[in-house]
Design an enzyme around this catalytic site. Structure first.
Site, PDB file in Angstrom:
ATOM      1  N   ASP A  81      -6.743 -36.746 -38.881  1.00 17.32           N
ATOM      2  CA  ASP A  81      -7.477 -37.210 -40.034  1.00 17.32           C
ATOM      3  C   ASP A  81      -7.630 -36.207 -41.214  1.00 17.32           C
ATOM      4  OD1 ASP A  81      -8.094 -39.309 -38.524  1.00 17.32           O
ATOM      5  OD2 ASP A  81     -10.167 -39.063 -38.466  1.00 17.32           O
ATOM      6  N   HIS A 224      -6.948 -33.283 -36.877  1.00 18.52           N
ATOM      7  CA  HIS A 224      -7.346 -33.067 -38.217  1.00 18.52           C
ATOM      8  C   HIS A 224      -6.094 -32.235 -38.809  1.00 18.52           C
ATOM      9  CE1 HIS A 224     -11.244 -34.040 -36.671  1.00 18.52           C
ATOM     10  NE2 HIS A 224     -11.326 -34.711 -38.107  1.00 18.52           N
TER      11      HIS A 224
HETATM   12 NI    NI Z   1     -12.697 -37.166 -41.470  1.00 17.84          NI
END
Ligand code: NI
Length: 398
Positions: A81, A224
């Protein structure tokens, strides 16, 4: 007498010279090589036979790598992400490419506008590009019109970067309400294994968490793509997962091959869905629109600017929120001044899941070295209000 002497001297000189000349004609033996013993051997060696140079064997035509997913074998979806990130996204893509692995990137629209190149490369490699909204707001706090505008703005950035408008959306913070889940024309999908890489920023902790998690077949791992520590963890985990027999697939591939259905618009795929569904007996063949062969559009040239983000959405009186009890909470957007920002997706499970009436019974967790329970369990166990505001470091875009 002198003349006779001179004559012999001259004769000797002549003989000596001719010997010298004869000798000089023969090449000196190479160092280490015995001097020739007879006259024949003294002949200059035949010029070394130039070995008939066999024309170099034509390089074996490199077999193009053909990626084949066996639906009967274990598979895992890595998801990243908050990118793209100018440094980390490419490094992760390098690792994936080296290992013929794919992953899904849930990208923030305005990050895509600022750094479109990695998105073009993701499409080229066959990775899946999903949306993580345009401005990384808590979508459950937006009116429907603002919500749709945010997602549409993100889609414009994806299109400029060479990715088709994503069907898959991962809601920031995992926060959803009924509108987010069922009225955006998109498929909302969260995750099942939270590495909390944003919290530790420690590659070894991320590695340990995944390696000690237990069976990972069918899981969706959240990371991430904006932390160097995550890059280093991926460098270890991708080959490790493959050595364990896991095929690294995109979320849509996981849905099709493992869960036996394609993501549908206006559906929500969260903890409850994944916990209630196991490996299918009837894997779905991916339609060609999901396959990576299509030529991606070229991403815009570096430096090409996109129009700035629209003015932040304001509450719209004409827009009836789907979740009336929730007052608009500006702190849910971002606390930029927060001194010690706590990242996203943190303690907050997919919000909508909390309201699901029958949390599925979980199988006993595999033994773990870390005291932490798998995210799946701990998150299912505690209902969390979607209104909880979690300041998010991802908002401080790099
Ligand atoms: Ni996020």
């Amino acid at each position: 007498m002198n003349r006779l002497y001179s004559f012999f001297l001259a004769l000797l000189l002549l003989l000596a010279c001719s010997a010298c000349v004869g000798r000089a004609a023969a090449p000196d033996p190479a160092p280490g090589q015995a001097a020739p013993l007879d006259a024949a051997a003294a002949q200059p060696p035949e010029p070394e036979e130039v070995p008939e140079e066999e024309p170099p064997a034509p390089p074996e035509p490199e077999e193009p790598y053909v990626r084949v997913i066996d639906p009967a074998k274990p598979m895992v979806a890595l998801t990243f992400d908050d990118g793209p990130d100018a440094a980390c996204s490419d490094q992760i893509l390098d690792i994936l490419e080296e290992h013929h692995a794919l992953a899904t990137f849930f990208e923030v629209g305005r990050n895509v506008a600022a750094c479109p190149e990695p998105v073009g490369r993701m499409v080229e490699l066959g990775c899946e590009v999903g949306s993580h909204s345009n401005a990384h707001k808590d979508l459950s706090k937006l009116k429907k019109s603002s919500l749709l505008r945010d997602l549409d703005t993100a889609d414009e950035a994806f299109a400029l970067a060479g990715a088709p408008a994503p069907l898959l959306v991962r809601p920031p913070y995992g926060a959803v309400n009924k509108t987010v889940k069922t009225a955006t024309g998109r498929a909302m999908v969260t995750w099942t294994v939270d590495t909390e890489d944003w919290r530790s920023r420690d590659a070894q902790k991320v590695i340990d968490y995944v390696q000690n998690y237990g069976a990972l077949d069918g899981e969706i791992i959240l990371m991430h793509s904006i932390y160097e520590s995550t890059v280093e963890a991926v460098r270890v985990l991708v080959p490790w997962l493959q050595e364990q027999g896991y095929q690294l697939v995109t979320v849509t591939e996981l849905m099709a091959y493992y869960y036996g259905e394609l993501p549908q618009p206006d559906h929500f795929y969260g903890y409850t869905y994944f916990a209630n569904h196991g490996r299918t007996d009837a894997p779905i063949e991916l339609p060609s629109m999901y396959l990576p062969e299509e030529e991606p559009e070229a991403p815009p040239a570096a430096g090409q600017e996109q129009s700035p983000d629209p003015v932040p959405d304001a509450p719209d009186a004409s827009d009836t929120p789907d979740v009336p009890p929730e007052p608009f909470d500006p702190t849910g957007i971002i606390a930029v001044s927060a001194p010690d920002p706590e990242p996203e997706e943190a303690p907050e499970p997919p919000a909508g899941e909390a309201s699901d009436p029958l949390p599925p019974a979980e199988p006993p967790a595999p033994p773990q070295e870390e005291p932490e329970k798998p995210a799946k369990q701990s998150q299912d166990a505690k209902p969390v209000s979607p209104s909880v505001s979690v300041p998010n470091p991802a908002m401080f875009y790099p």
